[in-house]
Write a protein that holds these residues in place. Structure first.
Motif, PDB file in Angstrom:
ATOM      1  N   SER A 186      48.134  38.119  39.695  1.00  0.00           N
ATOM      2  CA  SER A 186      47.949  38.857  38.446  1.00  0.00           C
ATOM      3  C   SER A 186      49.039  38.544  37.424  1.00  0.00           C
ATOM      4  N   VAL A 187      50.065  37.779  37.824  1.00  0.00           N
ATOM      5  CA  VAL A 187      51.102  37.334  36.895  1.00  0.00           C
ATOM      6  C   VAL A 187      50.552  36.266  35.941  1.00  0.00           C
ATOM      7  N   VAL A 188      49.519  35.549  36.356  1.00  0.00           N
ATOM      8  CA  VAL A 188      48.965  34.446  35.562  1.00  0.00           C
ATOM      9  C   VAL A 188      48.108  35.011  34.423  1.00  0.00           C
ATOM     10  N   PRO A 189      48.285  34.541  33.185  1.00  0.00           N
ATOM     11  CA  PRO A 189      47.439  35.017  32.086  1.00  0.00           C
ATOM     12  C   PRO A 189      45.963  34.768  32.372  1.00  0.00           C
ATOM     13  N   GLY A 190      45.138  35.779  32.129  1.00  0.00           N
ATOM     14  CA  GLY A 190      43.704  35.649  32.365  1.00  0.00           C
ATOM     15  C   GLY A 190      43.264  36.022  33.762  1.00  0.00           C
ATOM     16  N   VAL A 191      44.205  36.329  34.664  1.00  0.00           N
ATOM     17  CA  VAL A 191      43.867  36.736  36.033  1.00  0.00           C
ATOM     18  C   VAL A 191      44.085  38.239  36.156  1.00  0.00           C
ATOM     19  N   VAL A 192      43.060  38.951  36.621  1.00  0.00           N
ATOM     20  CA  VAL A 192      43.073  40.414  36.687  1.00  0.00           C
ATOM     21  C   VAL A 192      42.940  40.860  38.134  1.00  0.00           C
ATOM     22  N   LEU A 193      43.831  41.744  38.560  1.00  0.00           N
ATOM     23  CA  LEU A 193      43.738  42.321  39.898  1.00  0.00           C
ATOM     24  C   LEU A 193      42.509  43.220  39.984  1.00  0.00           C
ATOM     25  N   GLN A 194      41.738  43.052  41.043  1.00  0.00           N
ATOM     26  CA  GLN A 194      40.522  43.827  41.260  1.00  0.00           C
ATOM     27  C   GLN A 194      40.613  44.519  42.613  1.00  0.00           C
ATOM     28  N   LYS A 195      40.256  45.795  42.657  1.00  0.00           N
ATOM     29  CA  LYS A 195      40.292  46.515  43.919  1.00  0.00           C
ATOM     30  C   LYS A 195      38.907  47.046  44.269  1.00  0.00           C
ATOM     31  N   ALA A 196      38.403  46.619  45.430  1.00  0.00           N
ATOM     32  CA  ALA A 196      37.187  47.203  45.977  1.00  0.00           C
ATOM     33  C   ALA A 196      37.615  48.441  46.756  1.00  0.00           C
ATOM     34  N   GLY A 197      37.662  49.573  46.057  1.00  0.00           N
ATOM     35  CA  GLY A 197      38.254  50.773  46.639  1.00  0.00           C
ATOM     36  C   GLY A 197      37.573  51.253  47.895  1.00  0.00           C
ATOM     37  N   SER A 198      36.247  51.124  47.962  1.00  0.00           N
ATOM     38  CA  SER A 198      35.524  51.623  49.128  1.00  0.00           C
ATOM     39  C   SER A 198      35.762  50.773  50.370  1.00  0.00           C
ATOM     40  N   ARG A 199      36.344  49.578  50.190  1.00  0.00           N
ATOM     41  CA  ARG A 199      36.667  48.719  51.325  1.00  0.00           C
ATOM     42  C   ARG A 199      38.167  48.410  51.397  1.00  0.00           C
ATOM     43  N   ASN A 200      38.957  48.971  50.466  1.00  0.00           N
ATOM     44  CA  ASN A 200      40.387  48.731  50.421  1.00  0.00           C
ATOM     45  C   ASN A 200      40.694  47.234  50.426  1.00  0.00           C
ATOM     46  N   GLU A 201      39.980  46.495  49.570  1.00  0.00           N
ATOM     47  CA  GLU A 201      40.180  45.063  49.429  1.00  0.00           C
ATOM     48  C   GLU A 201      40.779  44.751  48.068  1.00  0.00           C
ATOM     49  N   LEU A 202      41.742  43.851  48.052  1.00  0.00           N
ATOM     50  CA  LEU A 202      42.325  43.376  46.809  1.00  0.00           C
ATOM     51  C   LEU A 202      41.819  41.959  46.541  1.00  0.00           C
ATOM     52  N   GLN A 203      41.237  41.786  45.367  1.00  0.00           N
ATOM     53  CA  GLN A 203      40.747  40.485  44.932  1.00  0.00           C
ATOM     54  C   GLN A 203      41.209  40.274  43.497  1.00  0.00           C
ATOM     55  N   VAL A 204      40.820  39.169  42.911  1.00  0.00           N
ATOM     56  CA  VAL A 204      41.165  38.915  41.516  1.00  0.00           C
ATOM     57  C   VAL A 204      39.933  38.415  40.773  1.00  0.00           C
ATOM     58  N   LYS A 205      39.944  38.636  39.456  1.00  0.00           N
ATOM     59  CA  LYS A 205      38.971  38.021  38.571  1.00  0.00           C
ATOM     60  C   LYS A 205      39.715  37.058  37.649  1.00  0.00           C
ATOM     61  N   VAL A 206      39.170  35.871  37.510  1.00  0.00           N
ATOM     62  CA  VAL A 206      39.749  34.848  36.655  1.00  0.00           C
ATOM     63  C   VAL A 206      38.838  34.667  35.444  1.00  0.00           C
ATOM     64  N   ARG A 207      39.300  35.175  34.294  1.00  0.00           N
ATOM     65  CA  ARG A 207      38.502  35.122  33.068  1.00  0.00           C
ATOM     66  C   ARG A 207      37.101  35.699  33.282  1.00  0.00           C
ATOM     67  N   GLY A 208      37.016  36.760  34.059  1.00  0.00           N
ATOM     68  CA  GLY A 208      35.754  37.449  34.308  1.00  0.00           C
ATOM     69  C   GLY A 208      35.040  37.008  35.558  1.00  0.00           C
ATOM     70  N   PHE A 209      35.419  35.881  36.152  1.00  0.00           N
ATOM     71  CA  PHE A 209      34.758  35.369  37.355  1.00  0.00           C
ATOM     72  C   PHE A 209      35.401  35.985  38.596  1.00  0.00           C
ATOM     73  N   ASP A 210      34.557  36.436  39.536  1.00  0.00           N
ATOM     74  CA  ASP A 210      35.085  37.095  40.725  1.00  0.00           C
ATOM     75  C   ASP A 210      35.329  36.095  41.847  1.00  0.00           C
ATOM     76  N   SER A 211      35.678  36.628  43.030  1.00  0.00           N
ATOM     77  CA  SER A 211      36.117  35.775  44.135  1.00  0.00           C
ATOM     78  C   SER A 211      34.997  34.911  44.707  1.00  0.00           C
ATOM     79  N   ARG A 212      33.731  35.256  44.463  1.00  0.00           N
ATOM     80  CA  ARG A 212      32.638  34.383  44.898  1.00  0.00           C
ATOM     81  C   ARG A 212      32.526  33.159  44.002  1.00  0.00           C
ATOM     82  N   GLN A 213      32.963  33.293  42.759  1.00  0.00           N
ATOM     83  CA  GLN A 213      32.791  32.241  41.756  1.00  0.00           C
ATOM     84  C   GLN A 213      34.046  31.394  41.563  1.00  0.00           C
TER      85      GLN A 213
END
Length: 655
Positions: free
Chosen positions: A61-88
């Motif tokens: 999340s230090v990188v510009p354009g990268v956003v920390l994402q939390k799947a709260g119901s599964r307690n998972e931390l992922q990131v979105k890169v310019r809107g794209f999620d971890s599958r993309q």
């Protein structure tokens, strides 16, 4: 190759976060031409330490354009890169893809930073030589290798929250190298007994006595890396990684009607074996190779009430997945500064799942191939052009599910394919600033879960399978300026537009039934800004800012979730005299929707962190930090409270 080393040094000198490991030959891990490698953002070892980032998700999340994402119901931390999620946006470990074969989501909160070398993020141009599914870019986690004949380190940190010791973090590494090769051994562990609630948080669901209920975690990792360097520019490395994780899920404690549940994962384990080789054949030709096997075992105990948790009465789910793959890349220097590369990548993904200990496994298998080529052209002394194409296809080998009545369902085969292309021009100014413009048209194949899931547990709905889902496609344009205000100040500024078509969205066929379909279009428009510099000798500062606007074109698509419009990370490192330094950092973001109908919204927040390091001498140092300095109550996902003020103190020895 002299060509690649010359371009790589230029690229790393202009990167937003310069890598302390730049002296190592990191070109082996990422397959790309030097010009495309120059578009990568790098978070180095020193930045990870100064900002006290203990896991990969928070570090990215230090990188510009990268956003920390939390799947709260599964307690998972992922990131979105310019809107794209971890599958993309695929995640690579030393260039080897690592992910969960079933749904493509990887809990980056389980990946510790204490024994990694750097993090690399490709946001705009991302070389297609690395393989398929790079619709939104790529993330590469690099492991270190020794640069001295003998080196190592060992460290221990103790954590406290709400006046009680609640966690510890320990790591150790040993490395040795000579002209024939090297060996690197490392291990790390982060154990958390509980998370502390912010003071004044009175919520009978979230926890009591300042302790967040069901919030323990235990992550351990060991890495063995052996490299052979029989000739000056050749290298053959064998790496083994064993990651053993456990975690629990704090319950939802918000204001909506969402049900609180107390799930636990006694097993979240990954094990990886991989080989990588670089062989130079004369002055002009290079062959790179890799072979890997990655396993994922996941056991979930689903306790849907506090009473179920206390009595240990709940449902069971177990995954036993694995991926096996290989790749070859051949590169040839066509002229003095031109490079032509070809790559072939193959992988088999197998997902096995069962809902009872003695039940047979449901089994799903995909086989994916990718053929790619990239050409780097020095069009002029100050102008580089690089372009890539790839053709990817995926064959469904098996889709088999055991039904509750004992029958077996076998799903239809499916074999989608996709063509990808991208091009980037980069202009080099006389003052070493660069201006890069890139266009791309890239795809992402749907996951096994998107095609074959038969339930949506969060909403208690039945899902209709759709094996014939088509790939999603993103058409993107990116304009990035990397420059220097003066020798002590560097910056990166990017504007971009991503248009996603054939987006896979969930359709409500009726109140109780849903199906994933290719029916959506989402546009992302944004700005990334990074600044790093030293106003004077004792002070270093950094800033990372992201602005994004998401527009879902389908009327019933709902809100884009877990994507704040603005994010900001800024830090200041003050060194009053050489052995002592202080780093204060601030993380801020605007509000974001936590569900697609807009009824759950995480408010914006700002959180402050502080760390101090003191070098005692003879390789010894001590450190102390306070995270969430002002004990702010904040949320990445509405209703899932983040940890209150917590303290850490540690000691480190390096030789």
């Amino acid at each position: 190759m002299k060509l690649q080393k010359r371009y790589l040094c230029t690229a790393l000198s202009l990167a937003f976060a310069q890598a302390a490991s730049a002296g190592q030959d990191d070109t082996m891990t990422v397959w790309s031409s030097p010009v495309s490698a120059a578009s990568t953002n790098i978070v180095d070892r020193q930045t990870l330490q100064d900002l006290d980032k203990q896991d990969v998700a928070h570090a990215l999340s230090v990188v510009p354009g990268v956003v920390l994402q939390k799947a709260g119901s599964r307690n998972e931390l992922q990131v979105k890169v310019r809107g794209f999620d971890s599958r993309q946006v695929p995640v690579f470990f030393d260039g080897v893809p690592v992910y969960v074969p079933y749904d493509g989501n990887l809990d980056l909160g389980r990946f510790l930073t204490s024994d990694i070398g750097s993090l690399e993020v490709s946001k705009g141009y991302s070389s297609l030589l690395q393989g398929p599914n790079q619709m939104g870019g790529a993330i590469n986690i690099t492991t270190p290798k020794p640069t001295k004949s003998l080196e190592g380190n060992i460290g221990y940190r103790q954590g406290w929250s709400r006046s009680k010791d609640n966690a510890f973090d320990t790591h150790a590494a040993f490395g040795a190298s000579n002209d024939l090769g090297y060996i690197q051994l490392s291990g790390s562990r982060l154990k958390q007994d509980f998370l502390g609630l912010p003071h004044g948080t009175d919520n009978p669901i979230a926890g009591h006595d300042g302790k967040m209920i069901n919030s323990s975690a235990d992550d351990k990792r060991g890495i063995v890396k052996v490299g052979f360097t029989p000739r000056a520019n050749d290298e053959y490395a064998f790496t083994y990684i064993n990651q053993d994780g456990e975690k629990a899920n704090p319950p939802y404690a918000g204001t909506s009607s969402q049900k609180s549940r107390y799930w636990q994962w006694p097993q979240y384990d990954k094990e990886s074996y991989y080989y990588q080789g670089t062989t130079h054949m004369g002055e002009r030709y290079t062959l790179k190779s890799r072979l890997y096997h990655d396993t994922f075992k996941n056991t979930l105990m689903m306790y849907n009430s506090l009473k179920d948790l206390q009595s240990k009465t709940g449902s069971y789910s177990h995954y036993s997945d694995y991926s096996t793959g290989a790749g070859l890349q051949f590169s040839a220097e066509m002229r003095e500064s031109d490079l032509l590369s070809f790559a072939v990548n193959w992988k088999d993904d197998v997902h096995r799942e069962k809902a009872a200990v003695n039940a047979p496994y449901d089994r799903y298998e995909d086989r994916t191939w990718s053929l790619a080529s990239e050409y780097q052209w020095a069009a002029a002394d100050n102008l580089d052009v690089v372009g890539g194409i790839s053709y990817d296809w995926r064959d469904s080998i098996e889709g088999m599910k055991y039904e509750k009545n004992g029958s077996v369902t076998r799903y239809d085969d499916n074999s989608p394919s996709a063509f990808n292309w991208e091009v980037m021009t980069k202009y080099h100014f006389a003052n070493e600033d660069t201006l890069a413009l890139s266009f791309s048209d890239r795809t992402r194949f749907p996951t096994l879960k998107e095609r074959y899931t038969t339930s949506k547990p969060a909403f208690n709905q039945i899902a209709i399978v759709n094996p014939q889902l088509k790939p999603e496609r993103a058409r993107s344009v990116d304009l990035t300026w990397n420059g220097h205000i003066n020798p002590a100040w560097g910056y990166e500024a990017s504007v971009y537009y991503n248009r996603v078509s054939d987006a896979i969205l969930s359709h409500n066929l009726n109140a109780d039934t849903v199906q994933n379909q290719n029916s959506g279009r989402v546009d992302y428009t944004g700005l990334d800004l990074g600044i790093k510099g030293s106003p004077f000798t004792m002070l270093d500062v950094g800033l990372s800012y992201g602005l994004i606007h998401a527009d879902a074109k389908r009327e019933d698509a709902g809100k884009i979730t877990d994507l704040p419009t603005q994010t900001l990370t800024t830090w200041l490192t003050f060194t009053p005299w050489q052995p002592l330094k202080f780093t204060v950092s601030e993380e801020a973001r605007s509000s974001s929707y936590s569900n697609s109908d807009g009824s759950q919204k995480a408010p914006g927040f700002a959180v402050t962190h502080l760390r101090a390091d003191y070098a005692i001498g003879k390789g010894f140092s001590v450190n102390a930090s306070v995270n969430n300095l002002f004990d702010t109550r904040y949320y990445y996902s509405e209703g899932f409270i983040e940890e209150g003020r917590n303290y850490w103190a540690g000691v480190e020895y390096t030789f």
